[in-house]
Design a protein around this motif. Sequence first.
Motif, PDB file in Angstrom:
ATOM      1  N   TRP A 184       5.209   9.862  -1.615  1.00  0.00           N
ATOM      2  CA  TRP A 184       3.694  10.264  -1.415  1.00  0.00           C
ATOM      3  C   TRP A 184       2.951  10.510  -2.828  1.00  0.00           C
ATOM      4  O   TRP A 184       1.912   9.915  -2.987  1.00  0.00           O
ATOM      5  CB  TRP A 184       3.477  11.422  -0.578  1.00  0.00           C
ATOM      6  CG  TRP A 184       2.145  11.825  -0.248  1.00  0.00           C
ATOM      7  CD1 TRP A 184       1.446  11.171   0.809  1.00  0.00           C
ATOM      8  CD2 TRP A 184       1.284  12.697  -1.001  1.00  0.00           C
ATOM      9  NE1 TRP A 184       0.078  11.857   0.438  1.00  0.00           N
ATOM     10  CE2 TRP A 184      -0.053  12.632  -0.416  1.00  0.00           C
ATOM     11  CE3 TRP A 184       1.463  13.670  -2.200  1.00  0.00           C
ATOM     12  CZ2 TRP A 184      -1.190  13.510  -1.019  1.00  0.00           C
ATOM     13  CZ3 TRP A 184       0.434  14.268  -2.606  1.00  0.00           C
ATOM     14  CH2 TRP A 184      -0.711  14.489  -2.200  1.00  0.00           C
ATOM     15  N   ILE A 242       3.171  11.055   5.745  1.00  0.00           N
ATOM     16  CA  ILE A 242       4.383  10.354   4.829  1.00  0.00           C
ATOM     17  C   ILE A 242       5.351  10.245   6.047  1.00  0.00           C
ATOM     18  O   ILE A 242       6.370   9.279   5.956  1.00  0.00           O
ATOM     19  CB  ILE A 242       4.647  11.128   3.714  1.00  0.00           C
ATOM     20  CG1 ILE A 242       5.740  10.433   2.920  1.00  0.00           C
ATOM     21  CG2 ILE A 242       5.271  12.571   4.216  1.00  0.00           C
ATOM     22  CD1 ILE A 242       5.143   9.070   2.226  1.00  0.00           C
ATOM     23  N   THR A 291       4.337   2.278  10.437  1.00  0.00           N
ATOM     24  CA  THR A 291       3.093   1.810   9.659  1.00  0.00           C
ATOM     25  C   THR A 291       2.726   0.293   9.994  1.00  0.00           C
ATOM     26  O   THR A 291       1.652   0.183  10.183  1.00  0.00           O
ATOM     27  CB  THR A 291       3.749   2.062   8.276  1.00  0.00           C
ATOM     28  OG1 THR A 291       3.906   3.211   7.949  1.00  0.00           O
ATOM     29  CG2 THR A 291       2.588   1.295   7.256  1.00  0.00           C
ATOM     30  N   ARG A 338     -11.560   4.203  -1.738  1.00  0.00           N
ATOM     31  CA  ARG A 338      -9.907   4.052  -1.486  1.00  0.00           C
ATOM     32  C   ARG A 338      -9.541   4.711  -0.029  1.00  0.00           C
ATOM     33  O   ARG A 338     -10.040   5.552   0.254  1.00  0.00           O
ATOM     34  CB  ARG A 338      -9.393   4.476  -2.743  1.00  0.00           C
ATOM     35  CG  ARG A 338      -9.657   3.969  -4.030  1.00  0.00           C
ATOM     36  CD  ARG A 338      -8.768   2.704  -4.212  1.00  0.00           C
ATOM     37  NE  ARG A 338      -9.441   2.215  -5.392  1.00  0.00           N
ATOM     38  CZ  ARG A 338      -8.638   0.878  -6.233  1.00  0.00           C
ATOM     39  NH1 ARG A 338      -7.461   0.818  -5.649  1.00  0.00           N
ATOM     40  NH2 ARG A 338      -9.157   0.426  -7.164  1.00  0.00           N
ATOM     41  N   LEU A 368       0.546  -1.108  -0.094  1.00  0.00           N
ATOM     42  CA  LEU A 368      -0.042   0.055   0.022  1.00  0.00           C
ATOM     43  C   LEU A 368       0.708   1.237   0.034  1.00  0.00           C
ATOM     44  O   LEU A 368       2.053   1.194   0.809  1.00  0.00           O
ATOM     45  CB  LEU A 368      -0.921  -0.060   1.356  1.00  0.00           C
ATOM     46  CG  LEU A 368      -2.118  -0.730   1.111  1.00  0.00           C
ATOM     47  CD1 LEU A 368      -2.186  -2.323   0.975  1.00  0.00           C
ATOM     48  CD2 LEU A 368      -2.947  -0.745   2.479  1.00  0.00           C
ATOM     49  N   TRP A 369       0.348   2.230  -0.588  1.00  0.00           N
ATOM     50  CA  TRP A 369       0.982   3.683  -0.534  1.00  0.00           C
ATOM     51  C   TRP A 369       2.325   3.778  -1.168  1.00  0.00           C
ATOM     52  O   TRP A 369       3.173   4.195  -0.641  1.00  0.00           O
ATOM     53  CB  TRP A 369       0.787   4.317   0.664  1.00  0.00           C
ATOM     54  CG  TRP A 369      -0.595   4.202   1.384  1.00  0.00           C
ATOM     55  CD1 TRP A 369      -1.480   4.672   1.073  1.00  0.00           C
ATOM     56  CD2 TRP A 369      -1.006   3.827   2.667  1.00  0.00           C
ATOM     57  NE1 TRP A 369      -2.595   4.263   1.649  1.00  0.00           N
ATOM     58  CE2 TRP A 369      -2.103   3.800   2.751  1.00  0.00           C
ATOM     59  CE3 TRP A 369      -0.053   3.127   3.975  1.00  0.00           C
ATOM     60  CZ2 TRP A 369      -2.977   3.721   4.079  1.00  0.00           C
ATOM     61  CZ3 TRP A 369      -0.581   2.957   4.921  1.00  0.00           C
ATOM     62  CH2 TRP A 369      -2.206   3.131   5.098  1.00  0.00           C
ATOM     63  N   PHE A 384       5.252   6.880   7.263  1.00  0.00           N
ATOM     64  CA  PHE A 384       5.392   5.933   6.304  1.00  0.00           C
ATOM     65  C   PHE A 384       7.207   5.763   6.043  1.00  0.00           C
ATOM     66  O   PHE A 384       7.746   4.733   5.780  1.00  0.00           O
ATOM     67  CB  PHE A 384       4.718   6.121   5.149  1.00  0.00           C
ATOM     68  CG  PHE A 384       4.908   4.907   4.116  1.00  0.00           C
ATOM     69  CD1 PHE A 384       4.056   4.020   4.254  1.00  0.00           C
ATOM     70  CD2 PHE A 384       5.313   5.229   3.064  1.00  0.00           C
ATOM     71  CE1 PHE A 384       3.792   2.942   3.356  1.00  0.00           C
ATOM     72  CE2 PHE A 384       5.637   4.248   1.812  1.00  0.00           C
ATOM     73  CZ  PHE A 384       4.707   2.899   2.170  1.00  0.00           C
ATOM     74  N   TRP A 420      -6.749   6.654   1.207  1.00  0.00           N
ATOM     75  CA  TRP A 420      -5.451   7.681   0.872  1.00  0.00           C
ATOM     76  C   TRP A 420      -4.529   7.795   1.908  1.00  0.00           C
ATOM     77  O   TRP A 420      -5.254   8.268   3.182  1.00  0.00           O
ATOM     78  CB  TRP A 420      -6.058   8.935   0.146  1.00  0.00           C
ATOM     79  CG  TRP A 420      -7.013   8.621  -0.972  1.00  0.00           C
ATOM     80  CD1 TRP A 420      -8.287   8.139  -0.936  1.00  0.00           C
ATOM     81  CD2 TRP A 420      -6.579   8.717  -2.415  1.00  0.00           C
ATOM     82  NE1 TRP A 420      -8.948   8.023  -2.143  1.00  0.00           N
ATOM     83  CE2 TRP A 420      -7.858   8.343  -3.104  1.00  0.00           C
ATOM     84  CE3 TRP A 420      -5.524   9.215  -3.103  1.00  0.00           C
ATOM     85  CZ2 TRP A 420      -7.852   8.280  -4.421  1.00  0.00           C
ATOM     86  CZ3 TRP A 420      -5.551   9.126  -4.307  1.00  0.00           C
ATOM     87  CH2 TRP A 420      -6.736   8.853  -4.989  1.00  0.00           C
ATOM     88  N   LEU A 421      -3.045   7.644   1.726  1.00  0.00           N
ATOM     89  CA  LEU A 421      -2.295   8.627   2.918  1.00  0.00           C
ATOM     90  C   LEU A 421      -2.385   9.962   2.596  1.00  0.00           C
ATOM     91  O   LEU A 421      -2.059  10.479   1.600  1.00  0.00           O
ATOM     92  CB  LEU A 421      -0.833   8.056   2.468  1.00  0.00           C
ATOM     93  CG  LEU A 421       0.250   8.333   3.533  1.00  0.00           C
ATOM     94  CD1 LEU A 421      -0.208   7.994   4.899  1.00  0.00           C
ATOM     95  CD2 LEU A 421       1.499   7.695   3.033  1.00  0.00           C
ATOM     96  N   ILE A 452      -4.822   8.959   7.578  1.00  0.00           N
ATOM     97  CA  ILE A 452      -5.421   8.334   6.149  1.00  0.00           C
ATOM     98  C   ILE A 452      -6.680   8.962   6.209  1.00  0.00           C
ATOM     99  O   ILE A 452      -7.620   9.514   6.854  1.00  0.00           O
ATOM    100  CB  ILE A 452      -5.510   6.790   6.117  1.00  0.00           C
ATOM    101  CG1 ILE A 452      -6.298   6.246   7.515  1.00  0.00           C
ATOM    102  CG2 ILE A 452      -4.171   6.164   6.246  1.00  0.00           C
ATOM    103  CD1 ILE A 452      -6.448   4.779   7.326  1.00  0.00           C
ATOM    104  N   GLN A 476       2.057   7.100  -4.536  1.00  0.00           N
ATOM    105  CA  GLN A 476       1.478   5.900  -3.662  1.00  0.00           C
ATOM    106  C   GLN A 476       0.325   5.199  -4.434  1.00  0.00           C
ATOM    107  O   GLN A 476      -0.269   5.764  -5.251  1.00  0.00           O
ATOM    108  CB  GLN A 476       0.624   6.861  -2.491  1.00  0.00           C
ATOM    109  CG  GLN A 476      -0.139   7.530  -2.655  1.00  0.00           C
ATOM    110  CD  GLN A 476      -1.188   8.095  -1.564  1.00  0.00           C
ATOM    111  OE1 GLN A 476      -1.874   7.418  -0.959  1.00  0.00           O
ATOM    112  NE2 GLN A 476      -0.663   9.506  -1.119  1.00  0.00           N
ATOM    113  N   VAL A 495      -3.064   3.386  -4.317  1.00  0.00           N
ATOM    114  CA  VAL A 495      -3.976   3.645  -3.371  1.00  0.00           C
ATOM    115  C   VAL A 495      -4.999   2.156  -3.186  1.00  0.00           C
ATOM    116  O   VAL A 495      -5.649   2.136  -4.206  1.00  0.00           O
ATOM    117  CB  VAL A 495      -4.791   4.840  -3.675  1.00  0.00           C
ATOM    118  CG1 VAL A 495      -5.888   5.180  -2.438  1.00  0.00           C
ATOM    119  CG2 VAL A 495      -3.918   6.060  -3.685  1.00  0.00           C
TER     120      VAL A 495
END
Length: 234
Positions: free
Chosen positions: A148, A132, A183, A124, A15-16, A135, A126-127, A118, A151, A153
């Motif tokens: 970022w 970030i 994360t 979806r 993810l992301w 992450f 989203w970050l 998030i 990413q 999604v």
Amino acid sequence: MSTQNKPSIVFVHGLWADGSCFSKMIPTLQAEGHEVVSTQNSLDSLEGDVAAVRRALSRVSSPVILVGHSQGGTIITAAGTDDRVTGLVYIAALAPDESETAQSLQAQFPVTDVFAHIEIADGRVWLLPEGIGCFAGDLSEQEQKLVWATQGVPVADLFNQKVEGVAWKSKPSWYIVAKNDRTVNPELERFVAKRMGATTYEVDSSHVPMLSNPSLVIDVIRTAANSVQVSPTA
């Protein structure tokens, strides 16, 4: 006569992130004689992402070392049952057992910081920009913005989906624990690494050691690759 005498490497993002998150390692591994593919997963469904990895296995020579980061660990746990795969490398990754989903596995450990940053929109997850740091906080600001911006999604229920197959029960595994991960919980990482009997490494890193500590990750992949004997075939 094929000159391929090293295993192929197939990278699987989570993810992301997208397939470019392995960009600091791919040129080195290619220069050392490995065929390398980094999949681009839709994150629409776990079944679809597992299928994408299996397609990638068809594009390289066997045997294959399958490398999964984060949710990519869930994907390689299923896809890695393929006979062409001879070893698994997990990078700060999830690795659910047959009775678990990615969600139920994570629920066994305290929630990490990233989930406060998030937003669920258009079905979806989203970050948000301020997330970030949870992450990829040990990268430069410029690199964090790049991660970022690129990413991947996921669909909102991706963590609750299941696909049959638990490759780490039958294939040798290597695991990189990111000690400063915000994360995926580092204690989860240690738990799954121990459960699968993986050769385990720990690194002072955020969730993305392949970007913050690429030389260490390359060394682990080399170790996995060196465990595989490959004979050139006609």
